[in-house]
Design a protein around this motif. Structure first.
Motif, PDB file in Angstrom:
ATOM      1  N   UNK A 183       6.997  -8.783  17.904  1.00  0.00           N
ATOM      2  CA  UNK A 183       6.800 -10.060  18.598  1.00  0.00           C
ATOM      3  C   UNK A 183       7.521 -11.223  17.918  1.00  0.00           C
ATOM      4  N   UNK A 235      -0.481 -10.035  19.321  1.00  0.00           N
ATOM      5  CA  UNK A 235       0.182  -8.958  18.595  1.00  0.00           C
ATOM      6  C   UNK A 235      -0.852  -7.994  18.032  1.00  0.00           C
ATOM      7  N   UNK A 236      -2.097  -8.430  18.005  1.00  0.00           N
ATOM      8  CA  UNK A 236      -3.222  -7.632  17.513  1.00  0.00           C
ATOM      9  C   UNK A 236      -3.103  -7.240  16.044  1.00  0.00           C
ATOM     10  N   UNK A 237      -2.336  -8.010  15.290  1.00  0.00           N
ATOM     11  CA  UNK A 237      -2.274  -7.751  13.840  1.00  0.00           C
ATOM     12  C   UNK A 237      -3.659  -7.971  13.232  1.00  0.00           C
ATOM     13  N   UNK A 261      -4.789 -13.556   7.081  1.00  0.00           N
ATOM     14  CA  UNK A 261      -3.539 -13.399   6.342  1.00  0.00           C
ATOM     15  C   UNK A 261      -2.465 -12.778   7.230  1.00  0.00           C
ATOM     16  N   UNK A 270       2.384   1.934   8.069  1.00  0.00           N
ATOM     17  CA  UNK A 270       2.425   0.995   9.197  1.00  0.00           C
ATOM     18  C   UNK A 270       1.084   1.009   9.913  1.00  0.00           C
ATOM     19  N   UNK A 271       0.579  -0.182  10.228  1.00  0.00           N
ATOM     20  CA  UNK A 271      -0.735  -0.280  10.850  1.00  0.00           C
ATOM     21  C   UNK A 271      -0.663  -0.307  12.375  1.00  0.00           C
ATOM     22  N   UNK A 272       0.558  -0.393  12.906  1.00  0.00           N
ATOM     23  CA  UNK A 272       0.675  -0.358  14.366  1.00  0.00           C
ATOM     24  C   UNK A 272       0.282  -1.645  15.052  1.00  0.00           C
ATOM     25  N   UNK A 273       0.541  -2.761  14.402  1.00  0.00           N
ATOM     26  CA  UNK A 273       0.364  -4.028  15.109  1.00  0.00           C
ATOM     27  C   UNK A 273       1.706  -4.325  15.765  1.00  0.00           C
ATOM     28  N   UNK A 274       1.875  -5.468  16.329  1.00  0.00           N
ATOM     29  CA  UNK A 274       3.167  -5.771  16.922  1.00  0.00           C
ATOM     30  C   UNK A 274       3.754  -7.021  16.320  1.00  0.00           C
ATOM     31  N   UNK A 275       3.297  -7.356  15.133  1.00  0.00           N
ATOM     32  CA  UNK A 275       3.847  -8.537  14.478  1.00  0.00           C
ATOM     33  C   UNK A 275       5.358  -8.435  14.439  1.00  0.00           C
ATOM     34  N   UNK A 308       2.429  -0.032  19.308  1.00  0.00           N
ATOM     35  CA  UNK A 308       1.094   0.163  19.882  1.00  0.00           C
ATOM     36  C   UNK A 308       0.942   1.619  20.319  1.00  0.00           C
ATOM     37  N   UNK A 309      -0.229   2.189  20.079  1.00  0.00           N
ATOM     38  CA  UNK A 309      -0.406   3.593  20.465  1.00  0.00           C
ATOM     39  C   UNK A 309      -0.390   3.747  21.985  1.00  0.00           C
ATOM     40  N   UNK A 310      -0.773   2.702  22.691  1.00  0.00           N
ATOM     41  CA  UNK A 310      -0.830   2.786  24.156  1.00  0.00           C
ATOM     42  C   UNK A 310       0.558   2.771  24.815  1.00  0.00           C
ATOM     43  N   UNK A 330      -0.237 -14.718  20.143  1.00  0.00           N
ATOM     44  CA  UNK A 330       0.775 -13.972  20.893  1.00  0.00           C
ATOM     45  C   UNK A 330       0.299 -12.554  21.207  1.00  0.00           C
ATOM     46  N   UNK A 353      -7.609   6.959   9.870  1.00  0.00           N
ATOM     47  CA  UNK A 353      -6.509   7.889  10.003  1.00  0.00           C
ATOM     48  C   UNK A 353      -6.820   9.253   9.393  1.00  0.00           C
ATOM     49  N   UNK A 370       2.097  -7.240   7.529  1.00  0.00           N
ATOM     50  CA  UNK A 370       0.893  -7.292   6.701  1.00  0.00           C
ATOM     51  C   UNK A 370       0.853  -6.234   5.596  1.00  0.00           C
ATOM     52  N   UNK A 371       1.625  -5.163   5.738  1.00  0.00           N
ATOM     53  CA  UNK A 371       1.632  -4.164   4.666  1.00  0.00           C
ATOM     54  C   UNK A 371       2.994  -4.114   3.966  1.00  0.00           C
ATOM     55  N   UNK A 374       0.819  -1.208   0.000  1.00  0.00           N
ATOM     56  CA  UNK A 374       0.000   0.000   0.000  1.00  0.00           C
ATOM     57  C   UNK A 374       0.853   1.258   0.000  1.00  0.00           C
ATOM     58  N   UNK A 382      -3.977  -6.309   0.197  1.00  0.00           N
ATOM     59  CA  UNK A 382      -4.456  -5.476   1.300  1.00  0.00           C
ATOM     60  C   UNK A 382      -5.826  -4.878   1.052  1.00  0.00           C
ATOM     61  N   UNK A 428      -5.499  -4.793  13.791  1.00  0.00           N
ATOM     62  CA  UNK A 428      -4.967  -3.627  13.084  1.00  0.00           C
ATOM     63  C   UNK A 428      -5.207  -3.670  11.575  1.00  0.00           C
ATOM     64  N   UNK A 474       1.476   7.137  14.078  1.00  0.00           N
ATOM     65  CA  UNK A 474       2.219   5.947  13.687  1.00  0.00           C
ATOM     66  C   UNK A 474       3.583   6.296  13.110  1.00  0.00           C
TER      67      UNK A 474
END
Ligand code: SF4
Ligand code: SF4
Ligand code: SF4
Ligand code: SF4
Ligand code: SF4
Lengths: 287, 344
Positions: free
Chosen positions: B239, A180-182, A237, B231-236, B270-272, A178, A61, B321-322, A33, A53, A185, B286
């Motif tokens: 981690x 990670x919250x992917x 994914x 960036x989407x701000x995950x923690x992939x 993470x924003x937190x 884990x 945003x 992911x991106x 993206x 994506x 997000x 981000x």
């Protein structure tokens, strides 16, 4: 290909959109993206089988980010997210400049070429290769042979399981999480400014990646998607632990459809199922 | 010193003995994941495999672990220490970009506060590294002073030979002791087994010193406005990363008057992560959070601990992911550093 570039270039030159959320290829030929702000940027815009994506995820945003329309390149499945966000009052149709692309499937594994074995599950049951509405449409869709919907088989198998067996199945899957919250997000429908897992006074959901914490997280996410998931399969994914997350969200979409005759993200005018109440709503299937 | 070789079969026999001696044996499996082995046959050693999607850090720094348990007892609170698994940890088949991570993060875990949880595991571990025959567009160990043959972090190092044999290099005293202990499984190297060399060299992508100098001078640069924009701000990335080590400490209730205090993985994307109790968040978008990720890895950690907080394994990029590619970002910085004095 050039048609898409041309449309985007014109849109930016004629200020039909102040920027366009689109795909480009990086120097390793990886599709990713990006935001095209100028007609020159638009030169980089591409679309291909690797354009996985769901770009609608970037909308939150740009909430209150200024005057002028936001341009976005969408596949048919992505458009469902756009529609759903309009239905949920997150964005207005008038604020968008939608560039639809005809799609002939995207990959499941972005490190490999597109093939029958490497096709996203969602493409296997996708019903519209052309987005139902748009401001401009680019690209000729190529026919592609649809592989078997192997997820449907797995779903049928899980439905036949006893509740203990199901618990065992999901415990093994969620144990891998884990946190990670992917999954959250990348989800265009997960737009809460403060996610329930971030509410810490009191802490509703354990942040720990324990059996309890993982179950709470994955189940609450699934619940919050009930009848709202538009099936882009981005969560699955993105999940680095390969948890089959869309089994849950797809199943709930199927329940919304069979019990309420509703599919999210399919109509700009129909009110969202989750936000409306009707006295004729069934509840006999709730056990 | 004697030179040794070992067969895959004998390595598995060693793994079996270790398991029988109540060690935790971690190795790569047919799924190409690090796993605590139940039996030695699960072990698959493939120098040509892509780095596992997650690193092995969870065996030293688990994704969640209790610090203590509490229970209210009338007007008092009783505290209980968790039972710690004190077994020796043996890692078999770590790539150089895996093994190198441990001495790097050990520095932060032994800085002002000595992290007993990490140390008790790391001190009681043995790392068997293996040279790597893989390379893709995300790998960049070479650029960070390492290489696919680098032994940093390994106690014993294996170099693949023909016919499922490995040349054995003893790297540390711990490693020598280990080879001694399991002597019967090692054979003298008579130079008969052909060594399997890497097919190609890894390319060089950037000059770390130039990157560091640029980072030193460009905290405020418009590069950061777009570098992490998508960036989407995950923690992939954090981690799966072998060197990311941030954690959060939380209290969790379990029942009405009892619970535990736990140490959980956390990440700067993470924003937190930086949100203050007042509500103020110094890294409020981000783009700033992404700058933190790159700066911590390639500048702050170097300033403080004299190490790059990255081994170049490329995991974060492969899984993003991106498709945000950390190597391409650093390469961009490298090319910007041509005029590193121009602070914009
Ligand atoms: S839950 Fe998953 S499949 Fe559904 S909308 Fe969100 S990311 Fe897409
Ligand atoms: S993406 Fe996967 S591992 Fe990450 S929080 Fe979601 S379910 Fe868990
Ligand atoms: S760089 Fe990629 S993996 Fe890391 S936080 Fe951003 S989107 Fe997630
Ligand atoms: S930052 Fe990325 S490349 Fe560097 S060690 Fe971590 S996962 Fe590997
Ligand atoms: S990059 Fe971020 S998550 Fe990783 S160690 Fe640094 S601050 Fe922590």
């Amino acid at each position: 290909m050039n048609e898409l570039k041309q449309i985007c270039k014109e849109a930016l030159t004629e200020k039909k959109a102040r920027f366009i959320i689109a795909y480009r290829e990086d120097k390793n030929k990886k599709t990713k993206p990006f935001i095209a702000r100028t007609p020159e940027d638009a030169e980089q815009i591409i679309f291909n089988h690797q354009a996985v994506n769901n770009l609608a995820v970037y909308f939150p945003r740009f909430k209150n980010s200024g005057e002028g329309k936001i341009g976005i390149v969408v596949k048919s499945c992505d458009l469902k997210a756009v529609t759903a966000l309009i239905q949920e009052n997150q964005i207005k149709r008038d604020d968008l400049f939608i560039i639809g692309v005809n799609c002939s499937g995207v990959v499941r594994d972005t490190t490999m070429e597109f093939s029958n074995d490497n096709t996203q599950i969602k493409c296997k049951y996708c019903q519209a290769k052309t987005p139902p509405y748009y401001d401009e449409l680019a690209e000729e869709s190529k026919e592609f042979e649809m592989p078997d919907d192997d997820q449907a088989e797995l779903m049928a198998r899980i439905e036949k399981m006893s509740s203990d067996e199901r618990l065992e199945f999901w415990s093994a899957e969620f144990e891998k999480c884990i946190k990670c919250y992917a999954c959250r997000q990348v989800c265009p429908m997960c737009y809460c400014e403060k996610c329930i897992v971030e509410k810490s006074e009191p802490q509703w959901i354990d942040t720990s990646s324990t059996a309890r914490g993982n179950f709470s997280w994955n189940i609450i996410r699934a619940f919050h998607m009930a009848g709202r998931c538009i099936g882009c399969h981005e969560c699955e994914r993105a999940c680095p632990m390969d948890i089959p997350l869309t089994l849950l969200t797809r199943k709930m979409g199927m329940v919304a459809s069979s019990e309420f005759g509703y599919r999210h993200g399919m109509s700009l005018t129909e009110p969202a199922l989750i936000g409306t109440y009707s006295t004729s709503d069934k509840e006999d299937f709730i056990k | 010193m004697e030179e040794y070789i070992v067969s895959l079969d004998n390595l598995k026999k060693i793994a079996d003995e270790l398991l029988n001696n109540h060690c935790r044996v971690i190795g790569t499996t047919s799924e190409n994941k690090f796993k605590e082995l139940n039996y030695a046959e699960e072990l698959v050693l493939n120098p040509g495999a892509v780095p596992t999607s997650s690193s092995f850090k969870e065996f030293f720094f688990p994704k969640t672990e209790p610090l203590f348990f509490y229970k209210q007892n009338h007007s008092n609170v009783d505290l209980f220490n968790p039972i710690q698994d004190k077994s020796k940890i043996v890692i078999i088949g770590a790539k150089p970009c895996d093994a190198a991570s441990l001495p790097i993060i050990s520095k932060v875990f032994n800085w002002d506060y000595k992290d007993d949880l990490f140390n008790s595991r790391y001190d009681n571990s043995l790392i068997i590294g293996m040279s790597c025959h893989y390379s893709d567009e995300f790998c960049f160990c070479n650029d960070l002073g390492s290489s696919p043959e680098n032994m940093k972090g390994s106690d014993v190092f294996l170099k693949p030979l023909a016919d499922n044999y490995f040349k054995v290099v003893s790297v540390t005293p711990k490693g020598a002791e280990f080879i001694n202990e399991y002597q019967k499984y090692f054979e003298k190297d008579l130079g008969k087994n052909k060594s399997l060399e890497r097919k190609e060299e890894n390319p060089k992508h950037f000059d770390y010193d130039k990157v560091k100098t640029w980072l030193d001078n460009n905290f405020e640069n418009k590069f950061w406005d777009t570098a992490g924009e998508m960036c989407l701000g995950c923690a992939q990335c954090a981690f799966v990363c072998p060197t990311c080590h941030c954690f959060d400490i939380v209290d969790e209730q379990n029942g009405s008057c009892a619970g535990r205090r736990a140490k959980n993985w956390d990440a700067c994307q993470f924003s937190l992560f930086t949100k203050h109790a007042s509500g103020h968040n110094p890294r409020d978008n981000q783009e700033k959070r992404y700058r933190q990720r790159i700066s911590h890895k390639f500048k702050y950690y170097m300033d403080k601990f004299d190490e790059v907080l990255c081994t170049g394994c490329g995991r974060c990029s492969r899984g993003c992911p991106v498709s945000l590619d950390i190597l391409q970002i650093v390469e961009e910085i490298n090319s910007l550093s041509g005029n590193s004095n121009s602070i914009q």
